[in-house]
Design an enzyme around this catalytic site. Sequence first.
Site, PDB file in Angstrom:
ATOM      1  N   TYR A   1       9.268  11.918  25.054  1.00  0.00           N
ATOM      2  CA  TYR A   1       7.744  12.178  24.190  1.00  0.00           C
ATOM      3  C   TYR A   1       7.716  13.451  23.836  1.00  0.00           C
ATOM      4  CZ  TYR A   1       3.021  11.174  23.391  1.00  0.00           C
ATOM      5  OH  TYR A   1       1.847  10.812  22.496  1.00  0.00           O
TER       6      TYR A   1
ATOM      7  N   PHE B   1       1.868   7.719  -7.421  1.00  0.00           N
ATOM      8  CA  PHE B   1       2.279   6.648  -6.607  1.00  0.00           C
ATOM      9  C   PHE B   1       1.295   5.974  -5.991  1.00  0.00           C
ATOM     10  CE2 PHE B   1       4.391   4.561  -3.229  1.00  0.00           C
ATOM     11  CZ  PHE B   1       5.493   3.821  -3.980  1.00  0.00           C
ATOM     12  N   THR B   2       1.598   4.676  -5.766  1.00  0.00           N
ATOM     13  CA  THR B   2       0.380   3.737  -5.341  1.00  0.00           C
ATOM     14  C   THR B   2      -0.307   4.379  -4.206  1.00  0.00           C
ATOM     15  OG1 THR B   2       2.104   2.352  -4.237  1.00  0.00           O
ATOM     16  CG2 THR B   2       1.410   1.707  -6.381  1.00  0.00           C
TER      17      THR B   2
ATOM     18  N   ASP C   1       6.626  15.897  -3.758  1.00  0.00           N
ATOM     19  CA  ASP C   1       6.760  14.714  -3.162  1.00  0.00           C
ATOM     20  C   ASP C   1       8.511  14.378  -3.487  1.00  0.00           C
ATOM     21  OD1 ASP C   1       7.590  12.024  -2.621  1.00  0.00           O
ATOM     22  OD2 ASP C   1       5.630  11.242  -3.150  1.00  0.00           O
TER      23      ASP C   1
ATOM     24  N   LYS D   1      13.843   6.544   1.985  1.00  0.00           N
ATOM     25  CA  LYS D   1      14.799   6.448   0.914  1.00  0.00           C
ATOM     26  C   LYS D   1      15.965   7.162   1.145  1.00  0.00           C
ATOM     27  CE  LYS D   1      10.939   5.431  -2.330  1.00  0.00           C
ATOM     28  NZ  LYS D   1      11.389   4.348  -3.047  1.00  0.00           N
TER      29      LYS D   1
ATOM     30  N   ARG E   1       5.443  -3.792 -10.933  1.00  0.00           N
ATOM     31  CA  ARG E   1       4.955  -2.340 -10.954  1.00  0.00           C
ATOM     32  C   ARG E   1       4.152  -2.411 -12.381  1.00  0.00           C
ATOM     33  NH1 ARG E   1       5.553   0.210  -6.075  1.00  0.00           N
ATOM     34  NH2 ARG E   1       3.674  -1.213  -5.984  1.00  0.00           N
TER      35      ARG E   1
ATOM     36  N   PHE F   1      -1.671  -5.249  -4.020  1.00  0.00           N
ATOM     37  CA  PHE F   1      -0.292  -5.801  -4.330  1.00  0.00           C
ATOM     38  C   PHE F   1       0.437  -6.102  -3.272  1.00  0.00           C
ATOM     39  CE2 PHE F   1       2.458  -2.229  -3.253  1.00  0.00           C
ATOM     40  CZ  PHE F   1       1.348  -1.317  -3.282  1.00  0.00           C
TER      41      PHE F   1
HETATM   42  N1  F0G Z   1       6.014   8.662  -2.479  1.00  0.00           N
HETATM   43  C1  F0G Z   1       6.890   8.098  -3.084  1.00  0.00           C
HETATM   44  C2  F0G Z   1       7.565   8.705  -4.555  1.00  0.00           C
HETATM   45  C3  F0G Z   1       7.387   6.832  -2.901  1.00  0.00           C
HETATM   46  O1  F0G Z   1       8.423   6.095  -3.698  1.00  0.00           O
HETATM   47  C4  F0G Z   1       6.843   6.229  -1.677  1.00  0.00           C
HETATM   48  C5  F0G Z   1       7.213   4.988  -1.065  1.00  0.00           C
HETATM   49  C6  F0G Z   1       5.798   6.917  -0.983  1.00  0.00           C
HETATM   50  C7  F0G Z   1       5.422   8.173  -1.363  1.00  0.00           C
HETATM   51  C8  F0G Z   1       5.314   6.487   0.324  1.00  0.00           C
HETATM   52  O2  F0G Z   1       6.252   6.596   1.413  1.00  0.00           O
HETATM   53  O3  F0G Z   1       6.453   4.026   1.901  1.00  0.00           O
HETATM   54  O4  F0G Z   1       7.406   5.772   3.328  1.00  0.00           O
HETATM   55  O5  F0G Z   1       4.850   5.442   3.218  1.00  0.00           O
HETATM   56  N2  F0G Z   1       7.972   4.120  -1.912  1.00  0.00           N
HETATM   57  C9  F0G Z   1       8.292   2.871  -1.578  1.00  0.00           C
HETATM   58  C10 F0G Z   1       8.852   2.039  -2.782  1.00  0.00           C
HETATM   59  C11 F0G Z   1       7.476   1.911  -0.693  1.00  0.00           C
HETATM   60  O6  F0G Z   1       9.029   0.786  -2.707  1.00  0.00           O
HETATM   61  O7  F0G Z   1       9.016   2.583  -3.796  1.00  0.00           O
HETATM   62  P1  F0G Z   1       6.185   5.322   2.560  1.00  0.00           P
END
Ligand code: F0G
Length: 481
Positions: A79, A131-132, A222, A265, A388, A454
């Site tokens: 832990y 980003f979303t 990022d 990723k 998207r 989404f």
């Molecule tokens: N920033 C970028 C540029 C991303 O592409 C993602 C995630 C995140 C932050 C958030 O990271 O999912 O680990 O919480 N992209 C995924 C996609 C979900 O499908 O493009 P996460």
Amino acid sequence: MKLRLSSGKEIPVEMHKARMVQKIWLTPAQERLKAIEEAGYNTFQLKNKDIFLDMLTDSGTNAMSDNQFAGFITTDDSYAGSMTFYEFEEAVQDVLGYKYVMNVHQGRAAEHLIPRVLAKPGDIIPMNYHFTTTKAHIELIEAICLEIFIDEALNTESSHPFKGNMDPQKLRDAIKKYGKEKIAFVRMEASTNLLGGQPFSMENYKEIRKICDEHGFLLVLDGSLVCENAYFIWKREKGYENKTVAEIVKEMCSIADIFYLSGRKNTCVRGGFIATNNKELFDEIKPWLPAYEGFFTYGGMSMREIGMMVPGIREMVDPEVAGCSIQQIDYFVNRLRETKIPVVTPPGGLACHIDAMKFLPHVPQQQYPAGALTAALYIASGVRAMERGTISMDRDKDGNEQLSHLELTRIALPRRVYTVSHMEYIIDRVNWLYKHRDLIKGLKFVYETPVLRFFLGKLEALDNWGAKLAEAFKKEFGPDY
Ligand code: F0G
């Protein structure tokens, strides 16, 4: 690696071999129709048993290396104070050049913690593009995402090598307009996801750094797709052709004050981290970690995931790893372009993106062309892609629809998972869809959530077009496909 055949044609050739495989199935179109109807025309809601090629995302779906599996076995589980964490810290120092690092459970946890510490309600956060999940977290603390992209970014048929650049003049104008006290930090996203995986250049990035220095702003990177961005700098930017991807990644890191990534990723493991060389900043963020993520030496990841992330970080800057999806995407995009399918160019670092407004000019944006095309692709092929576009935008505070700049169907290429024959299959089915595009109509929401709709939202096909499309497909290919 790209290899030239005797015909002169180049194909992407995998520089790895499969040592473990997972079986996949292709269910017939009538069953796919049933599945997408049950999923509310939202590919996030499909079950894997109904999917042939899962190209929803490259997040958490990459093939890990043998060294990463070995890391799973040799991890020191505990832990607090696990030695695996210290190995991880050392890998981050070696590869990215950051002294201080903390794990988080995934990228969006970093996107929660950073604005929580650095921004307050009403603050403005300029960025090359949102980003979303970034936008959701910034808006949840009532701060504002200000997108400052170059004009070319929205041209889906472009040859601009760095559509992820931030426009420096527009940034200067924004500072004048809003006042520098309002700006919490500046965010650059590597291989800008929602613009189609488009990189920024080192030259642009350094210019933005200079503006940050003039005004005392922190620069946050990022780096979820940092290796792809570095690969493009290597291939496309003058002066970088003789550097390695590893050197370019390190240089990119040396420019930012704070770096974060989604490990799902580039490192091919669930998880993420925040890293910096600024001890003061680090000490400001760190106390929040146990409340939201977990104790400092695991931060919401399992120790075994951290154990797999250590080789993942070291391997991600290998050009064969950083470039493996890029070369497939390049092939995929160029083959679709040959057949006149409107795809985003230049090819990016994440997926092949189809411009749904050009593919379906008869579907108004209020009826979600990218959502409709994504569902249609599933019906015609069993391929799960991702919308998207406007569905991926939440409504504003007054409940009004916010139209997206682009309407893209994203066919993601998880790293080291699919092959050229899979891509050829998709190219064929996309072409079939293009011939039958008049059958595809719009969608309407029947259920929406207040944030990131989404993921869980449900929609309906206007005029029952899904059934008509499945019928036309069956007529041509027979009941087995
Ligand atoms: N920033 C970028 C540029 C991303 O592409 C993602 C995630 C995140 C932050 C958030 O990271 O999912 O680990 O919480 N992209 C995924 C996609 C979900 O499908 O493009 P996460």
